[in-house]
Design a protein around this motif. Structure first.
Motif, PDB file in Angstrom:
ATOM      1  N   ARG A 121       0.825  -1.214   0.000  1.00  0.00           N
ATOM      2  CA  ARG A 121       0.000   0.000   0.000  1.00  0.00           C
ATOM      3  C   ARG A 121       0.858   1.262   0.000  1.00  0.00           C
ATOM      4  O   ARG A 121       0.447   2.304  -0.513  1.00  0.00           O
ATOM      5  CB  ARG A 121      -0.908   0.007   1.229  1.00  0.00           C
ATOM      6  CG  ARG A 121      -2.061  -0.972   1.168  1.00  0.00           C
ATOM      7  CD  ARG A 121      -3.028  -0.651   2.292  1.00  0.00           C
ATOM      8  NE  ARG A 121      -4.203  -1.497   2.272  1.00  0.00           N
ATOM      9  CZ  ARG A 121      -4.360  -2.584   3.004  1.00  0.00           C
ATOM     10  NH1 ARG A 121      -3.373  -2.970   3.829  1.00  0.00           N
ATOM     11  NH2 ARG A 121      -5.455  -3.301   2.947  1.00  0.00           N
ATOM     12  N   THR A 128      -4.020  -4.555  -5.899  1.00  0.00           N
ATOM     13  CA  THR A 128      -5.218  -5.329  -5.570  1.00  0.00           C
ATOM     14  C   THR A 128      -4.766  -6.468  -4.671  1.00  0.00           C
ATOM     15  O   THR A 128      -3.762  -7.119  -4.948  1.00  0.00           O
ATOM     16  CB  THR A 128      -5.891  -5.912  -6.830  1.00  0.00           C
ATOM     17  OG1 THR A 128      -6.190  -4.856  -7.743  1.00  0.00           O
ATOM     18  CG2 THR A 128      -7.170  -6.653  -6.460  1.00  0.00           C
ATOM     19  N   ALA A 176      -8.510  -9.150 -12.219  1.00  0.00           N
ATOM     20  CA  ALA A 176      -7.879  -7.950 -11.668  1.00  0.00           C
ATOM     21  C   ALA A 176      -6.755  -7.445 -12.555  1.00  0.00           C
ATOM     22  O   ALA A 176      -6.518  -6.228 -12.644  1.00  0.00           O
ATOM     23  CB  ALA A 176      -7.354  -8.238 -10.264  1.00  0.00           C
ATOM     24  N   HIS A 182     -10.464  -2.767 -10.377  1.00  0.00           N
ATOM     25  CA  HIS A 182     -10.048  -3.604  -9.252  1.00  0.00           C
ATOM     26  C   HIS A 182      -8.941  -2.979  -8.404  1.00  0.00           C
ATOM     27  O   HIS A 182      -8.627  -3.503  -7.336  1.00  0.00           O
ATOM     28  CB  HIS A 182      -9.591  -4.967  -9.755  1.00  0.00           C
ATOM     29  CG  HIS A 182     -10.660  -5.721 -10.490  1.00  0.00           C
ATOM     30  ND1 HIS A 182     -11.739  -6.289  -9.850  1.00  0.00           N
ATOM     31  CD2 HIS A 182     -10.832  -5.954 -11.825  1.00  0.00           C
ATOM     32  CE1 HIS A 182     -12.529  -6.875 -10.748  1.00  0.00           C
ATOM     33  NE2 HIS A 182     -11.998  -6.683 -11.951  1.00  0.00           N
ATOM     34  N   GLY A 184      -7.025  -0.943  -5.715  1.00  0.00           N
ATOM     35  CA  GLY A 184      -7.417  -0.475  -4.398  1.00  0.00           C
ATOM     36  C   GLY A 184      -8.421  -1.363  -3.696  1.00  0.00           C
ATOM     37  O   GLY A 184      -8.919  -1.004  -2.620  1.00  0.00           O
ATOM     38  N   ARG A 185      -8.701  -2.540  -4.269  1.00  0.00           N
ATOM     39  CA  ARG A 185      -9.667  -3.452  -3.661  1.00  0.00           C
ATOM     40  C   ARG A 185      -8.956  -4.607  -2.962  1.00  0.00           C
ATOM     41  O   ARG A 185      -7.897  -5.062  -3.396  1.00  0.00           O
ATOM     42  CB  ARG A 185     -10.609  -4.028  -4.729  1.00  0.00           C
ATOM     43  CG  ARG A 185     -11.401  -2.987  -5.507  1.00  0.00           C
ATOM     44  CD  ARG A 185     -12.471  -2.336  -4.641  1.00  0.00           C
ATOM     45  NE  ARG A 185     -13.404  -3.314  -4.106  1.00  0.00           N
ATOM     46  CZ  ARG A 185     -14.478  -3.759  -4.766  1.00  0.00           C
ATOM     47  NH1 ARG A 185     -14.726  -3.345  -6.011  1.00  0.00           N
ATOM     48  NH2 ARG A 185     -15.310  -4.627  -4.187  1.00  0.00           N
ATOM     49  N   ALA A 186      -9.567  -5.092  -1.897  1.00  0.00           N
ATOM     50  CA  ALA A 186      -9.091  -6.287  -1.194  1.00  0.00           C
ATOM     51  C   ALA A 186     -10.222  -7.296  -1.210  1.00  0.00           C
ATOM     52  O   ALA A 186     -11.296  -7.038  -0.669  1.00  0.00           O
ATOM     53  CB  ALA A 186      -8.689  -5.951   0.238  1.00  0.00           C
ATOM     54  N   TYR A 187      -9.996  -8.437  -1.857  1.00  0.00           N
ATOM     55  CA  TYR A 187     -11.030  -9.449  -2.029  1.00  0.00           C
ATOM     56  C   TYR A 187     -10.747 -10.653  -1.125  1.00  0.00           C
ATOM     57  O   TYR A 187      -9.699 -11.291  -1.252  1.00  0.00           O
ATOM     58  CB  TYR A 187     -11.080  -9.927  -3.475  1.00  0.00           C
ATOM     59  CG  TYR A 187     -11.494  -8.879  -4.476  1.00  0.00           C
ATOM     60  CD1 TYR A 187     -12.743  -8.286  -4.424  1.00  0.00           C
ATOM     61  CD2 TYR A 187     -10.626  -8.479  -5.496  1.00  0.00           C
ATOM     62  CE1 TYR A 187     -13.140  -7.324  -5.350  1.00  0.00           C
ATOM     63  CE2 TYR A 187     -10.993  -7.530  -6.431  1.00  0.00           C
ATOM     64  CZ  TYR A 187     -12.252  -6.955  -6.350  1.00  0.00           C
ATOM     65  OH  TYR A 187     -12.623  -6.011  -7.266  1.00  0.00           O
ATOM     66  N   ALA A 256     -17.124 -12.530  -2.945  1.00  0.00           N
ATOM     67  CA  ALA A 256     -16.211 -11.881  -3.899  1.00  0.00           C
ATOM     68  C   ALA A 256     -15.996 -12.688  -5.175  1.00  0.00           C
ATOM     69  O   ALA A 256     -15.922 -12.117  -6.269  1.00  0.00           O
ATOM     70  CB  ALA A 256     -14.867 -11.592  -3.223  1.00  0.00           C
ATOM     71  N   GLU A 259     -18.955 -12.121  -7.345  1.00  0.00           N
ATOM     72  CA  GLU A 259     -19.046 -10.724  -7.771  1.00  0.00           C
ATOM     73  C   GLU A 259     -18.031 -10.397  -8.861  1.00  0.00           C
ATOM     74  O   GLU A 259     -18.330  -9.654  -9.803  1.00  0.00           O
ATOM     75  CB  GLU A 259     -18.848  -9.806  -6.567  1.00  0.00           C
ATOM     76  CG  GLU A 259     -20.005  -9.841  -5.583  1.00  0.00           C
ATOM     77  CD  GLU A 259     -19.732  -9.031  -4.332  1.00  0.00           C
ATOM     78  OE1 GLU A 259     -20.673  -8.858  -3.532  1.00  0.00           O
ATOM     79  OE2 GLU A 259     -18.590  -8.566  -4.129  1.00  0.00           O
ATOM     80  N   VAL A 260     -16.825 -10.944  -8.751  1.00  0.00           N
ATOM     81  CA  VAL A 260     -15.779 -10.615  -9.725  1.00  0.00           C
ATOM     82  C   VAL A 260     -15.913 -11.445 -10.995  1.00  0.00           C
ATOM     83  O   VAL A 260     -15.738 -10.943 -12.105  1.00  0.00           O
ATOM     84  CB  VAL A 260     -14.380 -10.820  -9.103  1.00  0.00           C
ATOM     85  CG1 VAL A 260     -13.290 -10.621 -10.150  1.00  0.00           C
ATOM     86  CG2 VAL A 260     -14.174  -9.849  -7.938  1.00  0.00           C
TER      87      VAL A 260
END
Length: 298
Positions: A121, A128, A176, A182, A184-187, A256, A259-260
């Motif tokens: 980060r 991702t 991703a 995608h 900035g996302r955490a799945y 997730a 959804e993805v």
């Protein structure tokens, strides 16, 4: 160009298989001879996280990365992120672990993964995070036992884990890497239902048409088994992880994958049916670190 690390492991292999052929792909591995036959659009390069010049060569022309490391407590993530500075890389999709999001999980593996996530980060590149539960493929370690008629074992055999098909992890990774939206996302990636080791043994018994006996490990036996394969700090982390599972921390099902990918996550029964020949002939998955080819504590 997309760079895939860990390409000889359970998830990395599936990522390479699923990446579209309309763009170049490079795989980074210490042993290019172990990657096997690759499609024409995929090249293998030798490299190591501890070898900065090899990372520099591997990253030339790369814009996106699938990052997998498995040296628990080591600095491979930091070394790789240093190598990324000043390159064209604009997105890193990292394989982490679901336990990172559990405040009660404080084992060595989880602390290491939290540190690695924090470094990613802070690195200035888009990211991702993929946080899977235990791999369904962990049970391939039972294959030689089942084929020879011996019982399979686990610690806290009735405790539930919403384990995930590595193929689903790979498909989310590919989405991703190849789609927008995608970063900035955490799945958190799970299967469609929690299952226990006892459930898994019963499922394999049905599919094979023969009894698969299950024996419960006590903590001492589990520790001894882990120490035969792992350093002490990893063995102790696996024991602590099992305690979290017994407390119910790994039973939650997350949406997730659906959804993805736009389809339901694969069930353990589906995964086992697709791999039942491995259990019938005793072909176990090789072990490469705690999460390399087969093991992931989830």
């Amino acid at each position: 160009m997309i760079l895939v690390t860990g390409a000889t492991g359970t998830v990395g292999r599936e990522v390479v298989r699923r990446l579209p052929a309309d763009g170049p792909v490079r795989v980074l591995t210490r042993r290019p001879d172990r990657v096997g036959d690759l499609p024409e659009h995929v090249e293998a390069v030798a490299g190591d996280y501890g070898d900065a010049p090899s990372l520099e060569r591997a990253l030339k022309g790369v814009t996106k990365v699938f990052l997998l490391t498995n040296a628990v407590g080591g600095g491979d993530d930091e070394r790789f992120l240093r190598a990324v500075r000043g390159t064209d890389v604009r997105l890193i999709v990292k394989l982490s672990a679901a336990a990172v999001a559990n405040p009660a999980a404080d084992d060595a593996i989880t602390r290491w993964q939290r540190r690695c996530e924090a470094r990613l980060r802070e690195c200035g590149t888009e990211w991702t995070l993929l946080r899977p539960r235990a791999f369904m493929s962990n049970t391939l370690g039972w294959a030689p036992l089942i084929a020879s008629g011996r019982p399979v074992s686990a610690l806290y055999g009735t405790s539930p884990n919403s384990c995930v098909d590595p193929r689903d992890i790979a498909e989310v990774a590919v989405r991703a890497l190849t789609e927008e939206g995608h970063a900035g996302r955490a799945y958190t990636l799970t299967g469609p239902e929690p299952v226990s080791a006892v459930d898994q043994a019963a499922c394999l018994s049905r599919l094979l048409g023969k009894p698969v006996r299950f024996e419960e490990w006590d903590v001492a036996r589990a520790r001894a088994a882990y120490l035969r394969r792992h350093p002490e700090h990893v063995a102790e982390a696996l024991l602590q992880s099992a305690e979290q599972q017994r407390a119910g921390a790994k039973a939650r099902v997350e949406p997730a994958v659906a959804e993805v990918t736009g389809r339901p996550a694969c069930s353990y029964e589906q995964w086992a049916a697709d791999h039942i020949s491995r259990f019938a002939d005793g072909a176990a998955s090789p072990q490469q670190g705690w999460a390399g080819a087969g093991r992931h504590p989830g």
